[in-house]
Write a protein that holds these residues in place. Sequence first.
Motif, short mmCIF file in Angstrom:
data_model
loop_
_atom_site.label_atom_id
_atom_site.label_comp_id
_atom_site.label_asym_id
_atom_site.label_seq_id
_atom_site.Cartn_x
_atom_site.Cartn_y
_atom_site.Cartn_z
N GLN A 15 0.83 -1.20 0.00
CA GLN A 15 0.00 0.00 0.00
C GLN A 15 0.87 1.26 0.00
O GLN A 15 0.59 2.22 -0.73
CB GLN A 15 -0.91 0.00 1.23
CG GLN A 15 -1.85 -1.18 1.32
CD GLN A 15 -3.05 -1.04 0.41
OE1 GLN A 15 -3.78 -0.06 0.45
NE2 GLN A 15 -3.27 -2.04 -0.43
N LEU A 16 1.94 1.24 0.79
CA LEU A 16 2.84 2.39 0.82
C LEU A 16 3.55 2.57 -0.52
O LEU A 16 3.73 3.69 -0.99
CB LEU A 16 3.86 2.22 1.94
CG LEU A 16 3.31 2.22 3.37
CD1 LEU A 16 4.42 1.98 4.38
CD2 LEU A 16 2.61 3.55 3.66
N VAL A 17 3.95 1.45 -1.14
CA VAL A 17 4.59 1.53 -2.45
C VAL A 17 3.62 2.11 -3.48
O VAL A 17 4.00 2.93 -4.32
CB VAL A 17 5.08 0.14 -2.89
CG1 VAL A 17 5.55 0.16 -4.33
CG2 VAL A 17 6.22 -0.33 -1.98
N LEU A 18 2.35 1.70 -3.41
CA LEU A 18 1.35 2.21 -4.35
C LEU A 18 1.17 3.71 -4.18
O LEU A 18 1.11 4.46 -5.18
CB LEU A 18 0.01 1.49 -4.11
CG LEU A 18 -1.15 1.89 -5.03
CD1 LEU A 18 -0.82 1.53 -6.47
CD2 LEU A 18 -2.43 1.21 -4.58
N VAL A 19 1.10 4.19 -2.95
CA VAL A 19 0.98 5.63 -2.71
C VAL A 19 2.22 6.35 -3.21
O VAL A 19 2.14 7.43 -3.81
CB VAL A 19 0.75 5.90 -1.21
CG1 VAL A 19 0.78 7.38 -0.93
CG2 VAL A 19 -0.59 5.31 -0.77
N GLY A 20 3.40 5.75 -2.99
CA GLY A 20 4.63 6.37 -3.48
C GLY A 20 4.65 6.48 -5.00
O GLY A 20 5.10 7.49 -5.55
N LEU A 21 4.18 5.43 -5.68
CA LEU A 21 4.11 5.49 -7.14
C LEU A 21 3.15 6.58 -7.61
O LEU A 21 3.42 7.29 -8.59
CB LEU A 21 3.67 4.13 -7.69
CG LEU A 21 4.67 2.98 -7.53
CD1 LEU A 21 4.06 1.67 -8.01
CD2 LEU A 21 5.96 3.27 -8.30
N GLY A 22 2.03 6.73 -6.90
CA GLY A 22 1.09 7.78 -7.26
C GLY A 22 1.68 9.17 -7.07
O GLY A 22 1.51 10.05 -7.92
N ILE A 23 2.39 9.37 -5.95
CA ILE A 23 3.04 10.66 -5.71
C ILE A 23 4.11 10.93 -6.76
O ILE A 23 4.25 12.06 -7.27
CB ILE A 23 3.63 10.70 -4.29
CG1 ILE A 23 2.51 10.63 -3.25
CG2 ILE A 23 4.47 11.95 -4.09
CD1 ILE A 23 3.00 10.53 -1.82
N ALA A 24 4.88 9.89 -7.12
CA ALA A 24 5.92 10.06 -8.14
C ALA A 24 5.30 10.42 -9.49
O ALA A 24 5.84 11.25 -10.23
CB ALA A 24 6.73 8.77 -8.27
N VAL A 73 2.50 12.10 -9.98
CA VAL A 73 2.09 13.50 -9.92
C VAL A 73 3.30 14.43 -10.03
O VAL A 73 3.24 15.46 -10.71
CB VAL A 73 1.31 13.77 -8.62
CG1 VAL A 73 1.01 15.25 -8.45
CG2 VAL A 73 0.00 12.98 -8.61
N LEU A 74 4.40 14.08 -9.38
CA LEU A 74 5.59 14.91 -9.45
C LEU A 74 6.14 14.97 -10.87
O LEU A 74 6.60 16.03 -11.33
CB LEU A 74 6.66 14.38 -8.49
CG LEU A 74 6.34 14.51 -6.99
CD1 LEU A 74 7.44 13.88 -6.16
CD2 LEU A 74 6.13 15.97 -6.61
N VAL A 75 6.10 13.85 -11.59
CA VAL A 75 6.55 13.84 -12.98
C VAL A 75 5.65 14.73 -13.84
O VAL A 75 6.12 15.46 -14.72
CB VAL A 75 6.59 12.40 -13.52
CG1 VAL A 75 6.82 12.38 -15.02
CG2 VAL A 75 7.70 11.62 -12.83
#
Length: 310
Positions: A266-275, A277-279
């Motif tokens: 779940q944390l990895v999924l949130v991190g991918l989503g944040i990444a 958005v940053l891109v």
Amino acid sequence: MTMTLSSLIAAVAAVMVVAGLVMAVAGGIGWAPGPARRRSRLEQRLRASLGLGGTNPAQPTSWWARRSSRLGGALVLGLGVWLFSGWLMGGVVAAVIVAGLPWLLNSGSGAQEQIARLEAVEEWVRRLSDIHTVGVSLEQSIQRSLQTVPKPIAGEVTRLVSRLQAGWLPQDAYRGFADEMNDAICDEVAALLILHAEDRGAGLGRALNDLAAALSQEVLSRREVEADRQKPRTNDRWVTIFCLAIFAVSMMSGAYVEPYTTPMGQLVLVGLGIAFVLVKIWMRRMAVIEPSPRFLSSADRTPTEKEASR
């Protein structure tokens, strides 16, 4: 031959990969639809349903472009993803995606809105030059122009007229109008009005006509720049659609997404989503051109001018 869920996902993913490669090659060679091509009625309806076909970015053209409908749809989809896949964070990510669809797909709406406002200023200045005649003051001409003011700047001109009627000094009212427009080329309009308010000289009509011609050239130049910037924005939009489609297809594969059901997943999924958005933010900043600095900015005024304008 029985079509299993895994084979269906693999087939859809293969089609999307091929489509992504085609779009990447097309973007690399600089391909883009011709600006003069007339879109079919079906294409116009599809673009309107996606919120891409509206002429005025301030007016929503699809259900998800309306904030209340979009938030409701995001909540329903988020709950559906959570119940269907067991991803708590997956549901949160899906809800955020739906809520942010206008931001994800309409990367150039702000620039287009600014161009529309500038074009409205050009039309208003031209009408103002027609209204202004001998024996009619500039303030009276501005009040008369309120009846035919273009819609994109109707609010700003209405407030300008209200300030003049409330007894503001014309110079301060024109500076307030420039602050609301927040554009260097609009400062030239306010500067011309301020100069006339100070000396009341002749030739205002001709000066307004010349200024309208300069504004027309500025609008044309900005439209050409935006047409060039539209090519990478189109590629960015297709990449975004491709990524979102992969995310949607992945939710239907139990074995593939099973690691994301764990707390670490779940944390990895949130991190991918944040990444992601940053891109997106990084790609948008690459296509942003810094606006020309204003010369009537409120930060450049003397304390006396600031106190007098209050």
